[in-house]
Design a protein around this motif. Sequence first.
Motif, short mmCIF file in Angstrom:
data_model
loop_
_atom_site.label_atom_id
_atom_site.label_comp_id
_atom_site.label_asym_id
_atom_site.label_seq_id
_atom_site.Cartn_x
_atom_site.Cartn_y
_atom_site.Cartn_z
N CYS A 42 0.84 -1.20 0.00
CA CYS A 42 0.00 0.00 0.00
C CYS A 42 0.87 1.25 0.00
N CYS A 102 -7.62 0.16 -0.27
CA CYS A 102 -6.77 -0.65 0.59
C CYS A 102 -7.63 -1.39 1.62
N VAL A 108 -6.64 -2.37 4.46
CA VAL A 108 -6.22 -2.00 5.80
C VAL A 108 -6.63 -0.56 6.13
N CYS A 109 -6.26 0.38 5.28
CA CYS A 109 -6.51 1.79 5.61
C CYS A 109 -7.63 2.40 4.77
N TYR A 156 0.09 4.07 1.03
CA TYR A 156 -0.24 4.92 2.18
C TYR A 156 0.26 4.32 3.49
N CYS A 157 -0.17 3.07 3.76
CA CYS A 157 0.13 2.49 5.08
C CYS A 157 1.25 1.46 5.01
ZN LIG Z 1 -3.29 1.01 3.16
#
Ligand SMILES: [Zn+2]
Length: 59
Positions: free
Chosen positions: A9, A32, A34-35, A11-12
């Motif tokens: 990802c 994503c 997760v985020c 971002y995260c």
């Molecule tokens: Zn993410």
Amino acid sequence: MDDTALLTCPYCFESIEVYIDPQSEGELIRDCDVCCRPWSLQVSRGVDGELLIRANRAQ
Ligand SMILES: [Zn+2]
């Protein structure tokens, strides 16, 4: 054919396995797991049909 890819990802930075539809090529938007932020995936295929995917921030 294996149409999943392990992506990081943007971002995260979690590693996430994503399924890519066998018909898909070009740009896909995916959130994503997760985020939940949106990825812009650039999907292409190599000469032997292998998936080549780049994940970038969609914004
Ligand atoms: Zn993410």
